[in-house]
Design a protein around this motif. Structure first.
Motif, PDB file in Angstrom:
ATOM      1  N   ALA A 170       0.850  -1.196   0.000  1.00  0.00           N
ATOM      2  CA  ALA A 170       0.000   0.000   0.000  1.00  0.00           C
ATOM      3  C   ALA A 170       0.884   1.245   0.000  1.00  0.00           C
ATOM      4  CB  ALA A 170      -0.913   0.012   1.222  1.00  0.00           C
ATOM      5  N   ASP A 171       0.475   2.223  -0.760  1.00  0.00           N
ATOM      6  CA  ASP A 171       1.291   3.411  -0.956  1.00  0.00           C
ATOM      7  C   ASP A 171       0.893   4.543  -0.002  1.00  0.00           C
ATOM      8  OD1 ASP A 171       3.298   4.407  -3.193  1.00  0.00           O
ATOM      9  OD2 ASP A 171       2.019   6.075  -2.582  1.00  0.00           O
ATOM     10  N   GLY A 172       1.792   4.893   0.897  1.00  0.00           N
ATOM     11  CA  GLY A 172       1.516   5.933   1.886  1.00  0.00           C
ATOM     12  C   GLY A 172       1.459   7.332   1.295  1.00  0.00           C
ATOM     13  N   VAL A 173       2.164   7.560   0.195  1.00  0.00           N
ATOM     14  CA  VAL A 173       2.171   8.888  -0.431  1.00  0.00           C
ATOM     15  C   VAL A 173       0.801   9.173  -1.038  1.00  0.00           C
ATOM     16  CG1 VAL A 173       3.185  10.298  -2.262  1.00  0.00           C
ATOM     17  CG2 VAL A 173       4.653   8.812  -0.889  1.00  0.00           C
ATOM     18  N   LEU A 174       0.285   8.209  -1.809  1.00  0.00           N
ATOM     19  CA  LEU A 174      -1.032   8.407  -2.435  1.00  0.00           C
ATOM     20  C   LEU A 174      -2.113   8.520  -1.374  1.00  0.00           C
ATOM     21  CD1 LEU A 174      -1.068   5.920  -5.455  1.00  0.00           C
ATOM     22  CD2 LEU A 174      -0.593   8.386  -5.450  1.00  0.00           C
ATOM     23  N   ALA A 175      -2.006   7.690  -0.342  1.00  0.00           N
ATOM     24  CA  ALA A 175      -3.028   7.704   0.710  1.00  0.00           C
ATOM     25  C   ALA A 175      -3.033   9.056   1.421  1.00  0.00           C
ATOM     26  CB  ALA A 175      -2.767   6.580   1.708  1.00  0.00           C
ATOM     27  N   PHE A 176      -1.865   9.644   1.606  1.00  0.00           N
ATOM     28  CA  PHE A 176      -1.801  10.959   2.258  1.00  0.00           C
ATOM     29  C   PHE A 176      -2.354  12.043   1.335  1.00  0.00           C
ATOM     30  CE2 PHE A 176       0.439  14.938   3.349  1.00  0.00           C
ATOM     31  CZ  PHE A 176      -0.087  15.110   4.631  1.00  0.00           C
ATOM     32  N   ARG A 177      -1.953  11.967   0.064  1.00  0.00           N
ATOM     33  CA  ARG A 177      -2.375  12.971  -0.917  1.00  0.00           C
ATOM     34  C   ARG A 177      -3.892  13.026  -1.079  1.00  0.00           C
ATOM     35  NH1 ARG A 177       1.041  11.698  -6.038  1.00  0.00           N
ATOM     36  NH2 ARG A 177       2.988  12.276  -5.029  1.00  0.00           N
ATOM     37  N   ALA A 178      -4.542  11.883  -0.890  1.00  0.00           N
ATOM     38  CA  ALA A 178      -5.991  11.801  -1.138  1.00  0.00           C
ATOM     39  C   ALA A 178      -6.810  12.456  -0.024  1.00  0.00           C
ATOM     40  CB  ALA A 178      -6.401  10.335  -1.280  1.00  0.00           C
ATOM     41  N   LEU A 179      -6.165  12.803   1.077  1.00  0.00           N
ATOM     42  CA  LEU A 179      -6.907  13.377   2.210  1.00  0.00           C
ATOM     43  C   LEU A 179      -7.185  14.867   2.002  1.00  0.00           C
ATOM     44  CD1 LEU A 179      -4.708  11.753   5.002  1.00  0.00           C
ATOM     45  CD2 LEU A 179      -7.047  11.082   4.381  1.00  0.00           C
ATOM     46  N   SER A 180      -8.202  15.358   2.685  1.00  0.00           N
ATOM     47  CA  SER A 180      -8.492  16.796   2.633  1.00  0.00           C
ATOM     48  C   SER A 180      -7.335  17.561   3.287  1.00  0.00           C
ATOM     49  CB  SER A 180      -9.786  17.089   3.394  1.00  0.00           C
ATOM     50  OG  SER A 180      -9.600  16.762   4.760  1.00  0.00           O
ATOM     51  N   ALA A 181      -7.193  18.817   2.924  1.00  0.00           N
ATOM     52  CA  ALA A 181      -6.105  19.637   3.477  1.00  0.00           C
ATOM     53  C   ALA A 181      -6.224  19.733   4.997  1.00  0.00           C
ATOM     54  CB  ALA A 181      -6.140  21.025   2.846  1.00  0.00           C
ATOM     55  N   ARG A 182      -7.453  19.819   5.477  1.00  0.00           N
ATOM     56  CA  ARG A 182      -7.665  19.931   6.926  1.00  0.00           C
ATOM     57  C   ARG A 182      -7.192  18.668   7.640  1.00  0.00           C
ATOM     58  NH1 ARG A 182      -7.017  21.164  10.922  1.00  0.00           N
ATOM     59  NH2 ARG A 182      -8.351  21.845  12.640  1.00  0.00           N
ATOM     60  N   MET A 183      -7.542  17.519   7.049  1.00  0.00           N
ATOM     61  CA  MET A 183      -7.123  16.244   7.657  1.00  0.00           C
ATOM     62  C   MET A 183      -5.598  16.101   7.570  1.00  0.00           C
ATOM     63  SD  MET A 183      -8.403  13.723   9.237  1.00  0.00           S
ATOM     64  CE  MET A 183      -8.341  11.990   9.616  1.00  0.00           C
ATOM     65  N   GLN A 184      -5.022  16.493   6.456  1.00  0.00           N
ATOM     66  CA  GLN A 184      -3.556  16.428   6.320  1.00  0.00           C
ATOM     67  C   GLN A 184      -2.891  17.255   7.428  1.00  0.00           C
ATOM     68  OE1 GLN A 184      -2.632  17.748   2.343  1.00  0.00           O
ATOM     69  NE2 GLN A 184      -2.936  15.715   1.471  1.00  0.00           N
ATOM     70  N   ASP A 185      -3.424  18.463   7.650  1.00  0.00           N
ATOM     71  CA  ASP A 185      -2.843  19.327   8.685  1.00  0.00           C
ATOM     72  C   ASP A 185      -2.943  18.669  10.058  1.00  0.00           C
ATOM     73  OD1 ASP A 185      -2.260  21.184   6.815  1.00  0.00           O
ATOM     74  OD2 ASP A 185      -3.928  22.532   7.292  1.00  0.00           O
ATOM     75  N   LEU A 186      -4.122  18.100  10.305  1.00  0.00           N
ATOM     76  CA  LEU A 186      -4.352  17.474  11.612  1.00  0.00           C
ATOM     77  C   LEU A 186      -3.381  16.297  11.819  1.00  0.00           C
ATOM     78  CD1 LEU A 186      -6.159  17.074  14.145  1.00  0.00           C
ATOM     79  CD2 LEU A 186      -7.556  15.539  12.759  1.00  0.00           C
ATOM     80  N   LEU A 187      -3.280  15.421  10.812  1.00  0.00           N
ATOM     81  CA  LEU A 187      -2.437  14.220  10.959  1.00  0.00           C
ATOM     82  C   LEU A 187      -0.960  14.596  11.099  1.00  0.00           C
ATOM     83  CD1 LEU A 187      -4.062  11.670   8.471  1.00  0.00           C
ATOM     84  CD2 LEU A 187      -4.564  12.058  10.890  1.00  0.00           C
ATOM     85  N   THR A 188      -0.589  15.699  10.491  1.00  0.00           N
ATOM     86  CA  THR A 188       0.810  16.123  10.544  1.00  0.00           C
ATOM     87  C   THR A 188       1.231  16.504  11.966  1.00  0.00           C
ATOM     88  OG1 THR A 188       0.596  16.827   8.267  1.00  0.00           O
ATOM     89  CG2 THR A 188       2.471  17.705   9.442  1.00  0.00           C
ATOM     90  N   THR A 189       0.256  16.775  12.823  1.00  0.00           N
ATOM     91  CA  THR A 189       0.603  17.138  14.207  1.00  0.00           C
ATOM     92  C   THR A 189       0.773  15.895  15.094  1.00  0.00           C
ATOM     93  OG1 THR A 189      -1.704  17.235  14.938  1.00  0.00           O
ATOM     94  CG2 THR A 189      -0.769  19.267  14.028  1.00  0.00           C
ATOM     95  N   LEU A 190       0.437  14.715  14.576  1.00  0.00           N
ATOM     96  CA  LEU A 190       0.415  13.515  15.434  1.00  0.00           C
ATOM     97  C   LEU A 190       1.688  12.688  15.327  1.00  0.00           C
ATOM     98  CD1 LEU A 190      -3.266  12.314  14.807  1.00  0.00           C
ATOM     99  CD2 LEU A 190      -2.361  13.612  16.749  1.00  0.00           C
ATOM    100  N   ARG A 191       2.044  12.090  16.458  1.00  0.00           N
ATOM    101  CA  ARG A 191       3.172  11.160  16.493  1.00  0.00           C
ATOM    102  C   ARG A 191       2.691   9.848  17.100  1.00  0.00           C
ATOM    103  NH1 ARG A 191       8.323  13.149  16.517  1.00  0.00           N
ATOM    104  NH2 ARG A 191       8.908  12.257  18.510  1.00  0.00           N
ATOM    105  N   VAL A 192       3.275   8.758  16.646  1.00  0.00           N
ATOM    106  CA  VAL A 192       2.787   7.429  17.037  1.00  0.00           C
ATOM    107  C   VAL A 192       3.849   6.725  17.873  1.00  0.00           C
ATOM    108  CG1 VAL A 192       1.794   5.259  16.183  1.00  0.00           C
ATOM    109  CG2 VAL A 192       1.598   7.338  14.803  1.00  0.00           C
ATOM    110  N   GLU A 193       3.394   6.117  18.963  1.00  0.00           N
ATOM    111  CA  GLU A 193       4.319   5.387  19.841  1.00  0.00           C
ATOM    112  C   GLU A 193       4.303   3.916  19.424  1.00  0.00           C
ATOM    113  OE1 GLU A 193       3.771   6.736  23.918  1.00  0.00           O
ATOM    114  OE2 GLU A 193       4.245   4.673  24.527  1.00  0.00           O
ATOM    115  N   TYR A 194       5.476   3.344  19.191  1.00  0.00           N
ATOM    116  CA  TYR A 194       5.549   1.952  18.714  1.00  0.00           C
ATOM    117  C   TYR A 194       6.223   1.038  19.716  1.00  0.00           C
ATOM    118  CZ  TYR A 194       4.083   3.559  14.178  1.00  0.00           C
ATOM    119  OH  TYR A 194       3.343   4.102  13.168  1.00  0.00           O
ATOM    120  N   ASN A 195       5.754  -0.201  19.755  1.00  0.00           N
ATOM    121  CA  ASN A 195       6.463  -1.229  20.504  1.00  0.00           C
ATOM    122  C   ASN A 195       6.063  -2.576  19.923  1.00  0.00           C
ATOM    123  OD1 ASN A 195       7.086  -3.272  22.582  1.00  0.00           O
ATOM    124  ND2 ASN A 195       7.800  -1.468  23.698  1.00  0.00           N
ATOM    125  N   VAL A 196       7.056  -3.427  19.708  1.00  0.00           N
ATOM    126  CA  VAL A 196       6.762  -4.716  19.083  1.00  0.00           C
ATOM    127  C   VAL A 196       5.888  -5.587  19.994  1.00  0.00           C
ATOM    128  CG1 VAL A 196       8.802  -5.976  19.866  1.00  0.00           C
ATOM    129  CG2 VAL A 196       7.809  -6.508  17.661  1.00  0.00           C
TER     130      VAL A 196
END
Ligand code: SIN
Length: 287
Positions: free
Chosen positions: A132-158
Motif C-alpha cells: 500500500a502506498d503511503g504517499v497516495l493515501a496521504f495525498r488523497a486526504l483533505s487539506a484539513r485532515m492532512q494538517d491534523l495528521l501532521t501534528t500527530l506522532r505514534v508510539e511503537y512497541n513490538v
C-alpha cells in the motif's frame, strides 16, 4: 551524454510497483545499475524481479549495494549469512509471518529503509504480498485532515503485535514455529515515537507512515482515544486504489521502500509450503 538505460521498468498498477527486467542480479552490479534501480525504487516505491537465481550470499551482496544490511531481532539468520533470515511457513502451520499490514522494523528508533525478499519456494497458488502506498493515501486526504495528521506522532512497541492482532480477530501471532526465533530484549524494551506523516528523505514526498499492529496509541493520547483513528487510518491507507498485489514465482524478488510503503503477506495457502529469504537495509530517523 546520457548513457542508455540498462533495465526496463514497467509499472504494474496505477498506484505503485514496477516490474524490472533486463537484469541478472547474480552478475556484478556496477554503480550505474545501482543508480538505475535506486531511481526506479524512488519512482515506484516497490520493484519486482523474476527468474533470479540468488543464493543467500549473492542476495546479501546485492542488498549491500543499496545500504548497510541490518540484523533482524526476532528470527535467527541463516547459518553463515548473518543478515539474511528465512521466512517459512510449513504445510501444517496455520499462522504466517508478516500477515498484518505493517512497515518493517518501525518499532526501532531507526526503522528499515528497504526490504529485499527472495522467493525460494512458493505455493501453487496464493501467498501473494500486498503493498500500500503511503504517499497516495496521504495525498488523497483533505487539506484539513492532512494538517491534523501532521501534528500527530505514534508510539511503537513490538510487544503490541499480539495484542492488536487478537483485538482485531487475526489470531494471536504472526510468528511461525518453523522459523528459528530469538528475542532481542533491548528491542522489546524500546518504544520509539515516530511522526505519522513522514517526509521521505530522498524524494521530499509526504507519506502516511504507520503500522497499526505495532501501536496502540498516539503520543500523549490514551489507547481508547487513539483506537478509532488508528483503525480508520489503516482502512484508508489499504483501499485497493492505493495498493498493488504481487504474485510470486520461484526466483522472484520484491524490493520495497519502507519509508513510504506498507505491506501484508496473505495467508491463503494452507497445506502448502512457502519459503523466502529476507534482508533489510538500515534506515534513518523518520522526520
Ligand atoms: C514480511 O513481512 O517481510 C514478509 C512478507 C512476505 O512474506 O510476503
Amino acid at each position: 551524454m546520457t548513457q542508455q538505460q540498462q533495465i526496463q521498468v514497467d509499472p504494474v498498477s496505477g498506484a505503485l510497483g514496477a516490474e524490472i527486467s533486463g537484469v541478472d542480479l547474480r552478475a556484478p552490479i556496477g554503480d550505474d545499475l545501482v543508480e538505475e534501480i535506486r531511481s526506479a525504487l524512488l519512482d515506484n516505491h516497490v520493484l519486482f524481479f523474476h527468474d533470479q537465481e540468488l543464493d543467500p550470499e549473492a542476495q546479501a551482496k546485492v542488498g549491500a549495494r543499496f545500504g548497510e544490511l541490518e540484523d533482524y531481532p526476532f528470527v535467527e539468520p541463516l547459518a553463515g549469512h548473518p543478515k539474511v533470515i528465512p521466512v517459512i511457513k510449513e504445510p501444517h502451520e496455520t499462522s504466517n509471518f508478516g500477515g498484518g499490514w505493517h512497515t518493517d522494523l518501525i518499532y526501532r528508533p531507526q526503522p528499515s529503509m528497504a526490504t529485499m525478499l527472495y522467493a525460494v519456494e512458493v505455493p501453487k497458488r496464493g501467498g501473494d504480498t500486498l503493498f500500500a502506498d503511503g504517499v497516495l493515501a496521504f495525498r488523497a486526504l483533505s487539506a484539513r485532515m492532512q494538517d491534523l495528521l501532521t501534528t500527530l506522532r505514534v508510539e511503537y512497541n513490538v510487544r503490541h503485535l499480539a495484542h492488536t492482532m487478537i483485538q482485531r480477530g487475526n489470531g494471536a501471532s504472526t510468528g511461525n514455529r518453523s522459523m528459528p526465533s530469538r528475542v532481542d530484549k533491548a528491542v522489546l524494551d524500546t518504544s520509539p515515537v515516530h511522526p505519522l506523516v513522514r517526509t521521505h528523505p530522498e524524494t521530499g514526498e509526504r507519506a502516511l507512515y504507520f503500522s497499526r499492529e505495532h501501536t496502540i496509541n498516539f503520543e500523549d493520547m490514551t489507547p481508547g482515544e487513539s483506537r478509532p483513528l488508528l483503525d480508520w487510518l489503516e482502512s484508508h491507507m489499504t483501499q485497493p486504489v492505493f495498493t498493488t498485489r504481487f504474485h510470486w514465482r520461484k526466483g522472484s524478488i520484491a524490493f520495497w521502500d519502507n519509508r513510504c510503503v506498507s505491506h501484508c503477506a496473505l495467508n491463503d495457502y494452507q497445506g502448502e509450503r512457502r519459503h523466502m529469504h529476507r534482508l533489510t537495509i538500515a534506515g534513518d530517523t523518520p522526520r
